[in-house]
Design an enzyme around this catalytic site. Structure first.
Site, PDB file in Angstrom:
ATOM      1  N   HIS A   1      26.774  39.787   8.609  1.00  0.00           N
ATOM      2  CA  HIS A   1      28.344  39.222   7.933  1.00  0.00           C
ATOM      3  C   HIS A   1      29.612  40.614   7.174  1.00  0.00           C
ATOM      4  O   HIS A   1      29.535  40.800   6.246  1.00  0.00           O
ATOM      5  CB  HIS A   1      28.074  37.995   7.164  1.00  0.00           C
ATOM      6  CG  HIS A   1      28.881  37.053   7.231  1.00  0.00           C
ATOM      7  ND1 HIS A   1      29.496  36.095   6.251  1.00  0.00           N
ATOM      8  CD2 HIS A   1      30.667  37.334   7.265  1.00  0.00           C
ATOM      9  CE1 HIS A   1      30.538  35.363   6.036  1.00  0.00           C
ATOM     10  NE2 HIS A   1      31.788  37.089   6.710  1.00  0.00           N
TER      11      HIS A   1
ATOM     12  N   HIS B   1      33.858  42.215   7.949  1.00  0.00           N
ATOM     13  CA  HIS B   1      35.010  42.395   8.109  1.00  0.00           C
ATOM     14  C   HIS B   1      34.962  44.169   8.626  1.00  0.00           C
ATOM     15  O   HIS B   1      35.213  44.485   7.513  1.00  0.00           O
ATOM     16  CB  HIS B   1      36.198  41.419   6.959  1.00  0.00           C
ATOM     17  CG  HIS B   1      35.160  39.976   7.063  1.00  0.00           C
ATOM     18  ND1 HIS B   1      36.030  39.739   8.364  1.00  0.00           N
ATOM     19  CD2 HIS B   1      34.548  39.182   6.773  1.00  0.00           C
ATOM     20  CE1 HIS B   1      34.803  38.132   7.597  1.00  0.00           C
ATOM     21  NE2 HIS B   1      34.273  38.458   6.763  1.00  0.00           N
ATOM     22  N   LEU B   2      35.648  44.129   9.109  1.00  0.00           N
ATOM     23  CA  LEU B   2      36.001  45.494   9.769  1.00  0.00           C
ATOM     24  C   LEU B   2      37.420  45.691   9.670  1.00  0.00           C
ATOM     25  O   LEU B   2      37.556  47.043   9.424  1.00  0.00           O
ATOM     26  CB  LEU B   2      35.312  45.890  11.072  1.00  0.00           C
ATOM     27  CG  LEU B   2      33.820  45.960  11.143  1.00  0.00           C
ATOM     28  CD1 LEU B   2      33.191  46.159  12.918  1.00  0.00           C
ATOM     29  CD2 LEU B   2      32.970  45.900  10.249  1.00  0.00           C
ATOM     30  N   ARG B   3      37.980  44.420  10.138  1.00  0.00           N
ATOM     31  CA  ARG B   3      39.427  44.295   9.958  1.00  0.00           C
ATOM     32  C   ARG B   3      40.438  45.355  11.227  1.00  0.00           C
ATOM     33  O   ARG B   3      40.961  44.854  11.220  1.00  0.00           O
ATOM     34  CB  ARG B   3      39.827  46.022   8.571  1.00  0.00           C
ATOM     35  CG  ARG B   3      39.447  45.406   7.453  1.00  0.00           C
ATOM     36  CD  ARG B   3      39.829  43.565   7.521  1.00  0.00           C
ATOM     37  NE  ARG B   3      39.756  43.022   5.761  1.00  0.00           N
ATOM     38  CZ  ARG B   3      38.755  41.675   5.854  1.00  0.00           C
ATOM     39  NH1 ARG B   3      39.176  41.250   6.682  1.00  0.00           N
ATOM     40  NH2 ARG B   3      39.411  40.858   4.529  1.00  0.00           N
TER      41      ARG B   3
ATOM     42  N   ASN C   1      38.356  37.392  13.199  1.00  0.00           N
ATOM     43  CA  ASN C   1      39.435  37.242  12.233  1.00  0.00           C
ATOM     44  C   ASN C   1      40.049  38.723  12.650  1.00  0.00           C
ATOM     45  O   ASN C   1      40.545  38.697  11.180  1.00  0.00           O
ATOM     46  CB  ASN C   1      39.451  36.527  11.224  1.00  0.00           C
ATOM     47  CG  ASN C   1      38.383  37.378  10.355  1.00  0.00           C
ATOM     48  OD1 ASN C   1      37.793  38.565  10.939  1.00  0.00           O
ATOM     49  ND2 ASN C   1      38.494  37.113   8.688  1.00  0.00           N
TER      50      ASN C   1
ATOM     51  N   ASP D   1      34.468  32.655  11.369  1.00  0.00           N
ATOM     52  CA  ASP D   1      35.002  32.992   9.985  1.00  0.00           C
ATOM     53  C   ASP D   1      36.352  33.138   9.689  1.00  0.00           C
ATOM     54  O   ASP D   1      36.936  34.231  10.393  1.00  0.00           O
ATOM     55  CB  ASP D   1      34.168  33.992   9.943  1.00  0.00           C
ATOM     56  CG  ASP D   1      33.669  34.588   8.735  1.00  0.00           C
ATOM     57  OD1 ASP D   1      33.528  32.794   8.114  1.00  0.00           O
ATOM     58  OD2 ASP D   1      34.223  35.441   8.247  1.00  0.00           O
TER      59      ASP D   1
ATOM     60  N   HIS E   1      31.271  30.182   8.728  1.00  0.00           N
ATOM     61  CA  HIS E   1      31.671  29.948   7.628  1.00  0.00           C
ATOM     62  C   HIS E   1      32.589  28.232   7.450  1.00  0.00           C
ATOM     63  O   HIS E   1      32.893  27.278   8.113  1.00  0.00           O
ATOM     64  CB  HIS E   1      33.598  30.213   7.973  1.00  0.00           C
ATOM     65  CG  HIS E   1      34.100  30.205   6.711  1.00  0.00           C
ATOM     66  ND1 HIS E   1      34.180  31.665   6.289  1.00  0.00           N
ATOM     67  CD2 HIS E   1      34.810  29.280   5.884  1.00  0.00           C
ATOM     68  CE1 HIS E   1      35.882  31.067   4.668  1.00  0.00           C
ATOM     69  NE2 HIS E   1      35.617  29.657   4.803  1.00  0.00           N
TER      70      HIS E   1
ATOM     71  N   ASP F   1      29.014  40.008   3.775  1.00  0.00           N
ATOM     72  CA  ASP F   1      30.189  39.094   3.807  1.00  0.00           C
ATOM     73  C   ASP F   1      31.482  40.238   2.989  1.00  0.00           C
ATOM     74  O   ASP F   1      32.716  39.991   2.391  1.00  0.00           O
ATOM     75  CB  ASP F   1      31.067  37.898   2.837  1.00  0.00           C
ATOM     76  CG  ASP F   1      32.442  37.213   3.005  1.00  0.00           C
ATOM     77  OD1 ASP F   1      32.583  37.597   4.057  1.00  0.00           O
ATOM     78  OD2 ASP F   1      32.374  36.793   2.436  1.00  0.00           O
TER      79      ASP F   1
END
Length: 432
Positions: free
Chosen positions: A63, A65-67, A97, A155, A182, A308
């Site tokens: 989990h 977030h790589l953006r 996302n 998510d 999520h 996260d």
């Protein structure tokens, strides 16, 4: 290029194979070739004296977030991979996302292509459950998985419609994949920015009730029980959700769950005087919630640890508390945070912590990782469990610095990460 090496004198800790011994480990052609005490290095193989260190399977992050694409000011796939390597991770699952959302074959392939350019850490794109993560129409699950998606999730914008989520879990059951969920009822969250408790009222901030998470965890867990689709509850934060997961598992529901280092170690009091580095979703809750999370991880109600990792550019986090985005970075600090809080204090064994960061998350996503088995890929983390140090920005690999632990004193840290026989990160005796 892979590097053949003989690592000598280390503690070899492999919970998946019940191995805990002092031995030498040979890496050859990207694989773990041999583990035994006191054997000579083959000709031309680099020897590294790791006496006093621990070698364990490299960590698995399910989990993060790589953006990229769309959020490169906060993180890129390359900087996220660097953060992972510094934290001891060989596998990282990137949530969908982004902008645009990873809801197509093209999106999955983009992440994989960029990850190959970034270096040796394995990046696994997570495909969206619904197109645009708008909750209205399922994506093409088979196409996303065939393209290389490691799991499915909405998510950040959870599926609000129960019928849509039921259909998604039915499809997941047919395909043998998992939905990383999520769990949040946005109608209950409203404009909340932190846990709905006494501290929020003292600060005059709108709160997020425990029920926002627990109601969706229970709803989707019951749908999983009904459909057979594998349902994974992301970042559990409350005692109510713990009880929901415990009850669902008692019924035999195909439910797993994760907990983050920040929810295991911090409470809403960490918000202090509007510190945005303590603003995350789900929010930090109360001490009773934190204790419930620890006990649930220990008794198996919660399955694994996931960070996260959520980078934000400094300017975004510098806003007023109610305007700043949710989330903190966490891959670089995860081991040190948990080792200091739980292993160094004697509550957990090192083996328990390693298991929750390696084989346990691998099982959630149905992957054969998290082991130092002979013939397996040489995905290894070298840990200095005696190192006492101050965590600073120097220890970050991320492009962002939104971390609540900068300046904290820790005991234990990763000093090298080997992925498929390649040194992804190397300090001390591992540095060439």
């Amino acid at each position: 290029m892979t590097t053949d090496m003989l690592i000598t004198g280390a503690r070899i800790l492999d919970p998946a194979n019940d191995r805990d011994e002092t031995a030498d480990l040979l890496v050859k052609d990207g694989l773990i070739a041999e583990i035994a005490p006191g054997f000579a290095a083959p000709e031309g193989v680099r020897t590294i004296d790791a006496t006093g260190l621990t070698l364990a399977p490299a960590f698995v992050e399910i989990h993060a977030h790589l953006r990229e694409p769309g959020g490169e000011a906060s993180e890129t796939i390359a900087t996220a991979a660097r953060a992972a390597a510094k934290g001891g991770y060989a596998h990282v699952f990137g949530m969908p996302n982004t902008t645009p959302v990873c809801d197509s074959v093209m999106g999955v392939r983009y992440v994989l292509d960029r990850a190959r350019e970034a270096g040796p850490v394995h990046v696994h794109p997570v495909g969206a459950v619904t197109t645009g993560m708008n909750g209205e129409r399922l994506t093409d699950f088979p196409a996303l998985l065939e393209a290389g998606a490691g799991a499915l999730s909405d998510d950040g914008l959870p599926v609000a419609n129960a019928g849509m989520m039921r259909l998604a879990l039915q499809c997941a059951a047919d395909l043998g994949t998992v939905i990383l969920d999520h769990c949040e009822d946005m109608s209950l969250t409203g404009d909340g920015v932190m846990h709905d408790g006494p501290h929020a009222r003292t600060l005059g901030l709108p709160g997020i009730p425990r029920s926002s998470e627990a109601t969706i965890a229970l709803r989707d867990g019951l749908l999983a029980l009904e459909t057979g689709g594998r349902h994974h509850v992301c970042h559990v934060s409350t005692r109510d959700t713990v009880e929901a997961v415990r009850w669902l598992k008692s019924l035999g529901a195909p439910v797993t769950a994760e907990v983050s280092p920040h929810h295991l170690t911090l409470t809403d009091e960490r918000v202090g005087d509007f510190d945005t580095h303590a603003k995350m979703k789900p929010p930090l809750c109360e001490e009773s919630d934190r204790i419930a999370l620890i006990e649930a991880l220990e008794d198996g109600t919660l399955d694994c640890i996931a960070t996260d990792h959520a980078p934000h550019a400094p300017g975004l986090k510098a806003q007023l508390f109610d305007q700043a985005p949710f989330g903190i970075i966490g891959m670089e600090s995860a081991f040190s945070v948990c080792h200091t809080a739980f292993v160094e204090t004697g509550r957990w064994s090192l083996s328990f912590l390693v298991e929750k960061m390696t084989v346990a998350p691998s099982l959630v996503v149905g992957a054969p990782w998290g082991t130092l088995g002979i013939g397996r890929p040489a995905d290894i983390v070298a840990l200095d469990t005696k190192a006492r140090y101050t965590f600073t920005e120097h220890h970050l690999g991320s492009a962002s610095v939104n971390c609540p632990w900068i300046g904290e004193e820790f005991v234990g840290r990763p000093i090298a990460t080997i992925v498929g026989g390649r040194l992804a990160h190397a300090e001390d005796v591992f540095a060439e």
